[in-house]
Design a protein around this motif. Structure first.
Motif, PDB file in Angstrom:
ATOM      1  N   THR A  43       0.804  -1.227   0.000  1.00 15.01           N
ATOM      2  CA  THR A  43       0.000   0.000   0.000  1.00 15.01           C
ATOM      3  C   THR A  43       0.833   1.271   0.000  1.00 15.01           C
ATOM      4  OG1 THR A  43      -0.124  -0.058   2.424  1.00 15.01           O
ATOM      5  CG2 THR A  43      -1.899  -1.144   1.203  1.00 15.01           C
ATOM      6  N   VAL A  44       2.175   1.141   0.072  1.00 13.31           N
ATOM      7  CA  VAL A  44       3.027   2.332   0.118  1.00 13.31           C
ATOM      8  C   VAL A  44       2.996   3.023  -1.243  1.00 13.31           C
ATOM      9  CG1 VAL A  44       5.354   3.205   0.532  1.00 13.31           C
ATOM     10  CG2 VAL A  44       4.493   1.253   1.844  1.00 13.31           C
ATOM     11  N   LYS A  45       2.763   4.303  -1.238  1.00  9.21           N
ATOM     12  CA  LYS A  45       2.767   5.100  -2.463  1.00  9.21           C
ATOM     13  C   LYS A  45       3.889   6.123  -2.397  1.00  9.21           C
ATOM     14  CE  LYS A  45      -0.896   2.971  -3.927  1.00  9.21           C
ATOM     15  NZ  LYS A  45      -0.773   1.958  -5.000  1.00  9.21           N
ATOM     16  N   THR A  46       4.545   6.349  -3.503  1.00 10.10           N
ATOM     17  CA  THR A  46       5.649   7.286  -3.503  1.00 10.10           C
ATOM     18  C   THR A  46       5.149   8.731  -3.574  1.00 10.10           C
ATOM     19  OG1 THR A  46       7.756   7.850  -4.531  1.00 10.10           O
ATOM     20  CG2 THR A  46       5.954   7.271  -6.019  1.00 10.10           C
ATOM     21  N   THR A  47       5.867   9.606  -2.916  1.00  9.95           N
ATOM     22  CA  THR A  47       5.593  11.045  -3.009  1.00  9.95           C
ATOM     23  C   THR A  47       6.691  11.740  -3.805  1.00  9.95           C
ATOM     24  OG1 THR A  47       6.744  11.430  -0.902  1.00  9.95           O
ATOM     25  CG2 THR A  47       4.360  11.064  -0.801  1.00  9.95           C
ATOM     26  N   LEU A  48       7.566  10.938  -4.406  1.00  7.78           N
ATOM     27  CA  LEU A  48       8.682  11.496  -5.163  1.00  7.78           C
ATOM     28  C   LEU A  48       8.219  11.994  -6.530  1.00  7.78           C
ATOM     29  CD1 LEU A  48      11.273   8.648  -4.507  1.00  7.78           C
ATOM     30  CD2 LEU A  48      11.264  10.911  -3.435  1.00  7.78           C
ATOM     31  N   PRO A  49       8.872  13.027  -7.062  1.00  3.33           N
ATOM     32  CA  PRO A  49       8.609  13.407  -8.452  1.00  3.33           C
ATOM     33  C   PRO A  49       8.949  12.248  -9.377  1.00  3.33           C
ATOM     34  CG  PRO A  49       9.950  15.068  -7.323  1.00  3.33           C
ATOM     35  CD  PRO A  49       9.893  13.877  -6.419  1.00  3.33           C
ATOM     36  N   PRO A  50       8.295  12.144 -10.515  1.00  2.00           N
ATOM     37  CA  PRO A  50       8.552  11.024 -11.429  1.00  2.00           C
ATOM     38  C   PRO A  50      10.022  10.861 -11.801  1.00  2.00           C
ATOM     39  CG  PRO A  50       6.601  12.232 -12.126  1.00  2.00           C
ATOM     40  CD  PRO A  50       7.199  13.015 -11.009  1.00  2.00           C
ATOM     41  N   GLU A  51      10.735  11.970 -11.962  1.00  2.00           N
ATOM     42  CA  GLU A  51      12.146  11.898 -12.348  1.00  2.00           C
ATOM     43  C   GLU A  51      12.980  11.236 -11.254  1.00  2.00           C
ATOM     44  OE1 GLU A  51      10.370  14.656 -12.217  1.00  2.00           O
ATOM     45  OE2 GLU A  51       9.996  15.085 -14.355  1.00  2.00           O
ATOM     46  N   GLU A  52      12.674  11.544  -9.978  1.00  2.31           N
ATOM     47  CA  GLU A  52      13.421  10.949  -8.878  1.00  2.31           C
ATOM     48  C   GLU A  52      13.026   9.487  -8.681  1.00  2.31           C
ATOM     49  OE1 GLU A  52      15.979  10.461  -5.511  1.00  2.31           O
ATOM     50  OE2 GLU A  52      15.976  11.666  -7.348  1.00  2.31           O
ATOM     51  N   ALA A  53      11.755   9.166  -8.884  1.00  2.00           N
ATOM     52  CA  ALA A  53      11.331   7.764  -8.797  1.00  2.00           C
ATOM     53  C   ALA A  53      12.063   6.933  -9.841  1.00  2.00           C
ATOM     54  CB  ALA A  53       9.821   7.653  -8.985  1.00  2.00           C
ATOM     55  N   GLU A  54      12.174   7.452 -11.054  1.00  2.16           N
ATOM     56  CA  GLU A  54      12.908   6.735 -12.106  1.00  2.16           C
ATOM     57  C   GLU A  54      14.380   6.612 -11.754  1.00  2.16           C
ATOM     58  OE1 GLU A  54      14.110   7.036 -16.845  1.00  2.16           O
ATOM     59  OE2 GLU A  54      12.701   8.485 -15.989  1.00  2.16           O
ATOM     60  N   ARG A  55      14.976   7.685 -11.251  1.00  2.00           N
ATOM     61  CA  ARG A  55      16.400   7.646 -10.910  1.00  2.00           C
ATOM     62  C   ARG A  55      16.677   6.564  -9.872  1.00  2.00           C
ATOM     63  NH1 ARG A  55      20.351   9.035  -7.524  1.00  2.00           N
ATOM     64  NH2 ARG A  55      18.907   9.551  -5.842  1.00  2.00           N
ATOM     65  N   ARG A  56      15.856   6.513  -8.837  1.00  3.67           N
ATOM     66  CA  ARG A  56      16.065   5.503  -7.795  1.00  3.67           C
ATOM     67  C   ARG A  56      15.869   4.097  -8.355  1.00  3.67           C
ATOM     68  NH1 ARG A  56      13.926   7.247  -1.843  1.00  3.67           N
ATOM     69  NH2 ARG A  56      14.672   9.405  -1.819  1.00  3.67           N
ATOM     70  N   ALA A  57      14.846   3.909  -9.171  1.00  5.66           N
ATOM     71  CA  ALA A  57      14.595   2.588  -9.755  1.00  5.66           C
ATOM     72  C   ALA A  57      15.778   2.137 -10.589  1.00  5.66           C
ATOM     73  CB  ALA A  57      13.324   2.621 -10.591  1.00  5.66           C
ATOM     74  N   ARG A  58      16.337   3.059 -11.337  1.00  5.12           N
ATOM     75  CA  ARG A  58      17.461   2.694 -12.199  1.00  5.12           C
ATOM     76  C   ARG A  58      18.722   2.395 -11.393  1.00  5.12           C
ATOM     77  NH1 ARG A  58      16.704   3.051 -17.546  1.00  5.12           N
ATOM     78  NH2 ARG A  58      14.935   4.217 -18.368  1.00  5.12           N
ATOM     79  N   THR A  59      18.939   3.068 -10.274  1.00  2.00           N
ATOM     80  CA  THR A  59      20.109   2.743  -9.459  1.00  2.00           C
ATOM     81  C   THR A  59      19.997   1.347  -8.859  1.00  2.00           C
ATOM     82  OG1 THR A  59      19.211   3.712  -7.403  1.00  2.00           O
ATOM     83  CG2 THR A  59      20.490   5.171  -8.833  1.00  2.00           C
ATOM     84  N   LEU A  60      18.799   0.777  -8.854  1.00  2.66           N
ATOM     85  CA  LEU A  60      18.590  -0.570  -8.307  1.00  2.66           C
ATOM     86  C   LEU A  60      18.640  -1.644  -9.390  1.00  2.66           C
ATOM     87  CD1 LEU A  60      15.910   0.546  -5.743  1.00  2.66           C
ATOM     88  CD2 LEU A  60      18.114  -0.483  -5.171  1.00  2.66           C
ATOM     89  N   MET A  61      19.268  -1.310 -10.513  1.00  2.55           N
ATOM     90  CA  MET A  61      19.692  -2.278 -11.544  1.00  2.55           C
ATOM     91  C   MET A  61      18.580  -2.831 -12.422  1.00  2.55           C
ATOM     92  SD  MET A  61      22.891  -4.426  -9.926  1.00  2.55           S
ATOM     93  CE  MET A  61      21.889  -5.581  -9.002  1.00  2.55           C
ATOM     94  N   CYS A  62      17.441  -2.164 -12.509  1.00  4.15           N
ATOM     95  CA  CYS A  62      16.392  -2.670 -13.395  1.00  4.15           C
ATOM     96  C   CYS A  62      16.837  -2.664 -14.863  1.00  4.15           C
ATOM     97  CB  CYS A  62      15.122  -1.843 -13.245  1.00  4.15           C
ATOM     98  SG  CYS A  62      14.414  -1.853 -11.586  1.00  4.15           S
ATOM     99  N   GLY A  63      17.463  -1.566 -15.285  1.00  5.47           N
ATOM    100  CA  GLY A  63      17.798  -1.413 -16.695  1.00  5.47           C
ATOM    101  C   GLY A  63      18.925  -2.289 -17.170  1.00  5.47           C
ATOM    102  N   GLY A  64      19.898  -2.570 -16.293  1.00  3.22           N
ATOM    103  CA  GLY A  64      21.063  -3.330 -16.705  1.00  3.22           C
ATOM    104  C   GLY A  64      20.718  -4.696 -17.257  1.00  3.22           C
ATOM    105  N   CYS A  65      19.686  -5.323 -16.692  1.00  3.40           N
ATOM    106  CA  CYS A  65      19.269  -6.643 -17.168  1.00  3.40           C
ATOM    107  C   CYS A  65      18.176  -6.559 -18.228  1.00  3.40           C
ATOM    108  CB  CYS A  65      18.782  -7.489 -15.994  1.00  3.40           C
ATOM    109  SG  CYS A  65      20.104  -8.092 -14.920  1.00  3.40           S
ATOM    110  N   HIS A  66      17.180  -5.732 -17.981  1.00  2.00           N
ATOM    111  CA  HIS A  66      16.001  -5.726 -18.853  1.00  2.00           C
ATOM    112  C   HIS A  66      16.127  -4.778 -20.043  1.00  2.00           C
ATOM    113  CE1 HIS A  66      13.388  -8.216 -16.268  1.00  2.00           C
ATOM    114  NE2 HIS A  66      14.054  -7.669 -15.269  1.00  2.00           N
ATOM    115  N   HIS A  67      17.065  -3.829 -19.969  1.00  2.16           N
ATOM    116  CA  HIS A  67      17.184  -2.794 -20.987  1.00  2.16           C
ATOM    117  C   HIS A  67      15.819  -2.109 -21.175  1.00  2.16           C
ATOM    118  CE1 HIS A  67      21.216  -4.299 -22.899  1.00  2.16           C
ATOM    119  NE2 HIS A  67      21.268  -4.183 -21.584  1.00  2.16           N
TER     120      HIS A  67
END
Length: 273
Positions: A43-67
């Motif tokens: 149920t946790v919802k982010t209050t981050l701006p979309p750009e920061e949500a994307e930045r954090r997601a990418r630092t957690l290695m989503c793109g490196g494998c899935h491109h």
């Protein structure tokens, strides 16, 4: 004599066929094994701006494998072809709770386990970062698959599965996790546990399915602050050396770390035990 040879040959062929069928059956049993892990409501919802949500997601290695739309992780003769699926088409088939179970426990929608995706690391992802990942994934526009086909196992891969030599992350993650609520202000240790430790140990080399990764503490100690930032931003070692998987992961993911975060990571890695 010829008759005896024919009988022996027929027996050998029968034994080989039985072995092949047995290996295939055992490998299918391993692939179809399910895990009794509930998809608990998230149920946790982010209050981050979309750009920061994307930045954090990418630092957690989503793109490196899935491109951007799927990627071939391993394509080895005999081993098989391991494909990281297209997230833009894959994620909409999952609820938030199912995505969290997949990321943190390595358990797919049908209850079977994932291979390679580092759920053992992602079990450490904080609640607010998980919310950021979900927000970013949900924002992705559908893209056609970048690669054809799905994961296929070759004979060597099938033998590994049959013998229990292929690691599944769901086997190492405990069912009762209690993730921290928020990303720490100093992300040094957090980044090591969620990202780096999938491939690396701190003080000893680590053999993965595909390569031998060096120990991180002596490596980080050998880099100046400027060179370490270059390493994480570009994946290039000292002298501009291409570092294979590290180069790819840096270009897709680690370049999204801020300068302050990179300094925190190096400080943690170089800290004496």
């Amino acid at each position: 004599m010829k008759r005896i040879l024919k009988i022996v040959l027929a027996a050998l062929v029968a034994i080989c066929l039985i072995a092949v069928v047995g290996i295939y059956a055992l490998s299918e049993m391993r692939l179809s094994r399910t895990y009794n892990v509930a998809a608990a409501d998230f149920t946790v919802k982010t209050t981050l701006p979309p750009e920061e949500a994307e930045r954090r997601a990418r630092t957690l290695m989503c793109g490196g494998c899935h491109h951007d739309a799927g990627n071939v992780l391993i394509d080895g003769p005999g081993l098989g072809r391991i494909v990281a699926p297209n997230l833009t088409r894959f994620a909409p088939m999952y609820s938030d709770a199912e995505l969290v179970r997949l990321i943190r426990h390595g358990v797919k929608k049908d209850g079977t386990g994932v291979f390679i995706m580092p759920a053992g690391n992602f079990a450490n992802i904080t609640e607010d970062d998980m919310a950021a990942i979900l927000a970013w994934v949900r924002s992705l526009k559908p893209l056609p698959d970048a690669v054809d086909g799905a994961t296929q196992w070759g004979p060597l891969g099938r033998i590994g599965l049959a013998l229990g030599k292929v690691p599944f992350e769901a086997d190492i993650v405990t069912a009762d996790l209690t993730p921290a609520a928020t990303r720490p202000a100093d992300i040094g240790e957090y980044a090591f546990r969620t990202d780096c430790s999938h491939c690396h140990n701190l003080d000893t080399a680590k053999q993965s399915e595909a390569f031998l990764a060096p120990a991180l503490r002596p490596l980080a100690q050998s880099y100046s602050a400027a060179d370490f930032k270059t390493l994480l931003r570009t994946g290039k070692g000292v002298g501009g050396r291409d570092l294979g998987v590290m180069t790819q992961v840096s270009l897709w993911d680690f370049r999204y770390f801020t300068d302050a975060e990179i300094e925190q990571i190096q400080a943690y890695l170089t800290r004496q035990p």
